[in-house]
Design a protein around this motif. Sequence first.
Motif, PDB file in Angstrom:
ATOM      1  N   UNK A  36      14.088  34.543 -36.135  1.00  0.00           N
ATOM      2  CA  UNK A  36      13.514  33.149 -35.491  1.00  0.00           C
ATOM      3  C   UNK A  36      14.214  32.944 -34.866  1.00  0.00           C
ATOM      4  N   UNK A  37      13.499  32.634 -33.309  1.00  0.00           N
ATOM      5  CA  UNK A  37      14.526  32.871 -32.245  1.00  0.00           C
ATOM      6  C   UNK A  37      14.111  31.296 -31.902  1.00  0.00           C
ATOM      7  N   UNK A  38      14.883  30.775 -31.211  1.00  0.00           N
ATOM      8  CA  UNK A  38      15.148  29.441 -30.680  1.00  0.00           C
ATOM      9  C   UNK A  38      14.747  29.653 -29.321  1.00  0.00           C
ATOM     10  N   UNK A  39      14.399  29.962 -28.000  1.00  0.00           N
ATOM     11  CA  UNK A  39      14.649  29.468 -26.856  1.00  0.00           C
ATOM     12  C   UNK A  39      15.688  31.145 -26.451  1.00  0.00           C
ATOM     13  N   UNK A  40      14.566  32.120 -27.258  1.00  0.00           N
ATOM     14  CA  UNK A  40      15.606  33.909 -26.685  1.00  0.00           C
ATOM     15  C   UNK A  40      16.746  33.769 -27.517  1.00  0.00           C
ATOM     16  N   UNK A  41      16.862  32.746 -28.547  1.00  0.00           N
ATOM     17  CA  UNK A  41      18.330  33.301 -29.424  1.00  0.00           C
ATOM     18  C   UNK A  41      18.232  33.425 -30.969  1.00  0.00           C
ATOM     19  N   UNK A  42      17.922  34.296 -31.539  1.00  0.00           N
ATOM     20  CA  UNK A  42      18.163  34.827 -32.974  1.00  0.00           C
ATOM     21  C   UNK A  42      18.882  33.319 -33.171  1.00  0.00           C
ATOM     22  N   UNK A  43      18.598  32.706 -34.241  1.00  0.00           N
ATOM     23  CA  UNK A  43      19.270  31.907 -34.913  1.00  0.00           C
ATOM     24  C   UNK A  43      20.281  31.873 -35.685  1.00  0.00           C
ATOM     25  N   UNK A  44      19.572  33.233 -36.722  1.00  0.00           N
ATOM     26  CA  UNK A  44      20.323  33.407 -37.677  1.00  0.00           C
ATOM     27  C   UNK A  44      21.522  34.495 -37.127  1.00  0.00           C
ATOM     28  N   UNK A  45      21.915  34.178 -36.066  1.00  0.00           N
ATOM     29  CA  UNK A  45      22.898  35.413 -35.846  1.00  0.00           C
ATOM     30  C   UNK A  45      23.436  34.003 -35.194  1.00  0.00           C
ATOM     31  N   UNK A  46      23.351  33.378 -34.652  1.00  0.00           N
ATOM     32  CA  UNK A  46      24.411  32.526 -33.931  1.00  0.00           C
ATOM     33  C   UNK A  46      25.868  31.940 -35.346  1.00  0.00           C
ATOM     34  N   UNK A  47      26.739  31.677 -34.451  1.00  0.00           N
ATOM     35  CA  UNK A  47      27.672  31.038 -34.717  1.00  0.00           C
ATOM     36  C   UNK A  47      27.379  30.021 -35.530  1.00  0.00           C
ATOM     37  N   UNK A  48      28.194  29.454 -37.040  1.00  0.00           N
ATOM     38  CA  UNK A  48      27.812  28.292 -37.529  1.00  0.00           C
ATOM     39  C   UNK A  48      27.770  26.927 -36.963  1.00  0.00           C
ATOM     40  N   UNK A  49      28.344  26.869 -36.032  1.00  0.00           N
ATOM     41  CA  UNK A  49      28.534  25.537 -34.964  1.00  0.00           C
ATOM     42  C   UNK A  49      27.393  25.404 -34.106  1.00  0.00           C
ATOM     43  N   UNK A  50      26.841  26.863 -33.307  1.00  0.00           N
ATOM     44  CA  UNK A  50      25.859  26.448 -32.691  1.00  0.00           C
ATOM     45  C   UNK A  50      24.828  26.258 -33.465  1.00  0.00           C
ATOM     46  N   UNK A  51      24.715  27.112 -34.420  1.00  0.00           N
ATOM     47  CA  UNK A  51      23.244  26.373 -35.367  1.00  0.00           C
ATOM     48  C   UNK A  51      23.090  25.600 -35.771  1.00  0.00           C
ATOM     49  N   UNK A  52      24.240  24.557 -36.178  1.00  0.00           N
ATOM     50  CA  UNK A  52      24.575  23.189 -36.641  1.00  0.00           C
ATOM     51  C   UNK A  52      24.470  22.504 -35.335  1.00  0.00           C
ATOM     52  N   UNK A  53      24.328  22.756 -34.456  1.00  0.00           N
ATOM     53  CA  UNK A  53      24.417  22.244 -33.334  1.00  0.00           C
ATOM     54  C   UNK A  53      22.820  21.612 -31.824  1.00  0.00           C
ATOM     55  N   UNK A  54      22.034  23.337 -32.886  1.00  0.00           N
ATOM     56  CA  UNK A  54      20.575  23.432 -32.441  1.00  0.00           C
ATOM     57  C   UNK A  54      20.688  22.130 -33.647  1.00  0.00           C
ATOM     58  N   UNK A  55      20.335  22.512 -35.231  1.00  0.00           N
ATOM     59  CA  UNK A  55      19.791  21.733 -35.907  1.00  0.00           C
ATOM     60  C   UNK A  55      19.632  20.124 -35.647  1.00  0.00           C
ATOM     61  N   UNK A  56      21.373  19.804 -35.345  1.00  0.00           N
ATOM     62  CA  UNK A  56      21.263  18.190 -35.365  1.00  0.00           C
ATOM     63  C   UNK A  56      20.222  17.858 -33.229  1.00  0.00           C
ATOM     64  N   UNK A  57      20.085  18.483 -32.599  1.00  0.00           N
ATOM     65  CA  UNK A  57      19.946  18.039 -31.512  1.00  0.00           C
ATOM     66  C   UNK A  57      18.679  18.416 -30.952  1.00  0.00           C
ATOM     67  N   UNK A  58      18.465  19.731 -31.952  1.00  0.00           N
ATOM     68  CA  UNK A  58      17.127  19.811 -30.225  1.00  0.00           C
ATOM     69  C   UNK A  58      15.751  20.398 -32.419  1.00  0.00           C
ATOM     70  N   UNK A  59      16.132  20.123 -33.184  1.00  0.00           N
ATOM     71  CA  UNK A  59      15.618  20.607 -34.380  1.00  0.00           C
ATOM     72  C   UNK A  59      14.915  18.810 -35.157  1.00  0.00           C
ATOM     73  N   UNK A  60      14.089  18.676 -35.607  1.00  0.00           N
ATOM     74  CA  UNK A  60      13.466  17.486 -36.063  1.00  0.00           C
ATOM     75  C   UNK A  60      12.968  17.883 -37.555  1.00  0.00           C
TER      76      UNK A  60
END
Length: 212
Positions: free
Chosen positions: A57-81
């Motif tokens: 699963x890619x968000x803005x061309x980044x594979x979200x499940x390959x991101x560091x946990x902190x980065x993934x949490x940041x996307x979930x908090x700021x970009x995903x509702x």
Amino acid sequence: MLQAKGVSHKFDYELFKDINLQLHQQESIAIIGMSGSGKSTLLNILSSLLKPNSGSVLFKDNEIYKLKKSKLLNIRREDFGIIFQAHYLFRGFSAKENLDIATLLSSNEVDMNLLKTLKIEHVLTQGVGELSGGQQQRLSIARVLTKKPKIIFADEPTGNLDKETSLLVMDALFNYIKENNAGLILVTHEENLAKRCNKTYKVVDLKLEEIR
């Protein structure tokens, strides 16, 4: 903006396989299917809550499940509702205090026009337990939208609402994605709601088929 590539998942049985999907800005997608077909599981995968057995699963061309946990949490908090069937409000707090939590996390102000659209501007001082089920659901949606997410993931957001309140909720969601250049992925069993989306997909025979 969001893309699923070859996503497959199973529990004790195969749920779906090789699913591909793309969501663009200002686009809305409805996912329908029989109970148990995997709609909510797919939404959880797309929204970063559940890692698929295979695929990406890619968000803005980044594979979200390959991101560091902190980065993934940041996307979930700021970009995903994420809007669930259950509202997950803080019951010991007032309606306004629940909204204030979203403003603290996002540094955004509460949009009074949104509250008026959802017809909950008059309940801000009331405790969550004093609100009706429909008011609680609308409050939870207002809390999500206050974050100004780039993508809204909604799992049966009108499932427990009457027809009039359902229209209020969906109008608010569609207005939001248009005004904020965002996207919407909606899981629903209501065909009338699905028809309002730009595209409709159905989970059937382990696949995701575009039917409109």
